[in-house]
Write a protein that holds these residues in place. Structure first.
Motif, PDB file in Angstrom:
ATOM      1  N   THR A 159     -18.556 -36.395 -10.329  1.00 34.30           N
ATOM      2  CA  THR A 159     -18.674 -35.421  -9.246  1.00 34.30           C
ATOM      3  C   THR A 159     -20.134 -35.012  -9.127  1.00 34.30           C
ATOM      4  OG1 THR A 159     -17.791 -33.365  -8.319  1.00 34.30           O
ATOM      5  CG2 THR A 159     -18.187 -33.394 -10.707  1.00 34.30           C
ATOM      6  N   SER A 162     -21.398 -31.637  -3.129  1.00 32.45           N
ATOM      7  CA  SER A 162     -20.702 -32.362  -2.059  1.00 32.45           C
ATOM      8  C   SER A 162     -21.425 -32.225  -0.716  1.00 32.45           C
ATOM      9  CB  SER A 162     -19.273 -31.825  -1.916  1.00 32.45           C
ATOM     10  OG  SER A 162     -19.298 -30.495  -1.401  1.00 32.45           O
ATOM     11  N   GLU A 180     -23.315 -36.911  -2.434  1.00 30.70           N
ATOM     12  CA  GLU A 180     -21.956 -37.480  -2.403  1.00 30.70           C
ATOM     13  C   GLU A 180     -21.973 -38.882  -1.804  1.00 30.70           C
ATOM     14  OE1 GLU A 180     -17.748 -36.806  -0.008  1.00 30.70           O
ATOM     15  OE2 GLU A 180     -18.913 -35.016  -0.505  1.00 30.70           O
ATOM     16  N   TYR A 190     -16.158 -40.999  -6.834  1.00 31.91           N
ATOM     17  CA  TYR A 190     -16.526 -39.600  -6.595  1.00 31.91           C
ATOM     18  C   TYR A 190     -15.298 -38.750  -6.277  1.00 31.91           C
ATOM     19  CZ  TYR A 190     -18.607 -35.444  -4.561  1.00 31.91           C
ATOM     20  OH  TYR A 190     -18.939 -34.140  -4.308  1.00 31.91           O
ATOM     21  N   LYS A 192     -14.134 -34.264  -5.845  1.00 34.41           N
ATOM     22  CA  LYS A 192     -14.653 -32.890  -5.733  1.00 34.41           C
ATOM     23  C   LYS A 192     -13.479 -31.940  -5.618  1.00 34.41           C
ATOM     24  CE  LYS A 192     -14.977 -33.646  -0.794  1.00 34.41           C
ATOM     25  NZ  LYS A 192     -15.846 -33.888   0.355  1.00 34.41           N
ATOM     26  N   GLN A 211     -19.750 -30.258 -10.386  1.00 31.69           N
ATOM     27  CA  GLN A 211     -19.979 -30.348  -8.943  1.00 31.69           C
ATOM     28  C   GLN A 211     -21.065 -29.416  -8.415  1.00 31.69           C
ATOM     29  OE1 GLN A 211     -16.398 -30.139  -6.551  1.00 31.69           O
ATOM     30  NE2 GLN A 211     -17.530 -29.446  -4.766  1.00 31.69           N
TER      31      GLN A 211
END
Length: 230
Positions: A159, A162, A180, A190, A192, A211
């Protein structure tokens, strides 16, 4: 007796956005909250940066209500390590069993293509160490090539900050790329959290990623768990 591990915390030196007047740098809680988890075990640690010397702090991250920030930013030893970080060129990877890449938008400029950071990450990982990163610091993993030629992030659960979070902080037009998207392009798996800015981490063997800033403590806790409780 628990083994004594040593941690290397890597921070950015980059402060400027292309058009925004305010400065970036390290997002302070991403260093302090992570270290707070290591401090419980008195783990020795060093702070390094691409150029060495003072680590710039993103002014927006200096939250006085954050007691953990206050605790460590006013701690003389921690502060001295931040103000006099080791140059990456002077780091000996064999001395460390834990590598942690902090975030802050600055990392997007001075982490991904820093040859020394890529070598250090590869060496610590291939020596059986833990590699962890949070938020924008995850960009430092994008181009890490292992000795067999494969990319560290290839086909790994990862992660990082984002696209949605980047848009919400209105910096999606400022950064050189969207993290991302870049991770997906490198074949990382990936993921999130459904809701932006909630703590979220991914663990893939000896790779732990968080994240966003609120994930730093969870990353630290997970690293400690993996090192000491397995």
């Amino acid at each position: 007796m628990d083994p004594i591990y040593r941690a290397l915390i890597v921070c950015t030196n980059h402060t400027d956005y292309p058009t925004k007047p305010h400065k970036t740098g390290l997002w302070l809680s991403e260093a302090t909250h992570f270290y707070d988890e290591l401090a419980d075990r008195n783990l020795p640690y060093d702070i390094a940066s691409p150029l060495g010397g003072p680590v710039p702090i993103d002014e927006k991250s200096m939250d006085r209500r954050d007691t953990v920030n206050e605790k460590w930013y006013s701690n003389p030893v921690f502060r001295d390590k931040l103000d006099n970080s080791i140059r990456l060129d002077d780091v000996e990877p064999a001395n460390y069993q834990i590598l942690y890449l902090t975030g802050g938008h600055g990392t997007m400029w001075d982490f991904p293509n820093n040859p020394r950071l890529l070598e250090i990450t590869r060496d610590i990982y291939e020596n059986g160490g833990m590699v962890a990163a949070v938020c924008h610091g995850v960009c430092g993993l994008l181009n890490v090539q292992l000795s067999d030629g494969s990319l560290l992030v290839n086909n790994r659960q990862i992660t990082g900050f984002s696209n949605m979070e980047e848009k919400l902080v209105r910096l999606d037009e400022e950064v050189p790329f969207l993290l991302e998207d870049a991770l997906r392009q490198k074949n990382a798996l990936y993921s999130k959290s459904i809701i932006p800015f909630l703590p979220y981490i991914e663990v893939d063997e000896r790779l732990v990623t968080g994240q966003n800033p609120l994930s730093a403590r969870k990353v630290g806790r997970k690293v400690m768990e993996e090192m000491y409780e397995k």
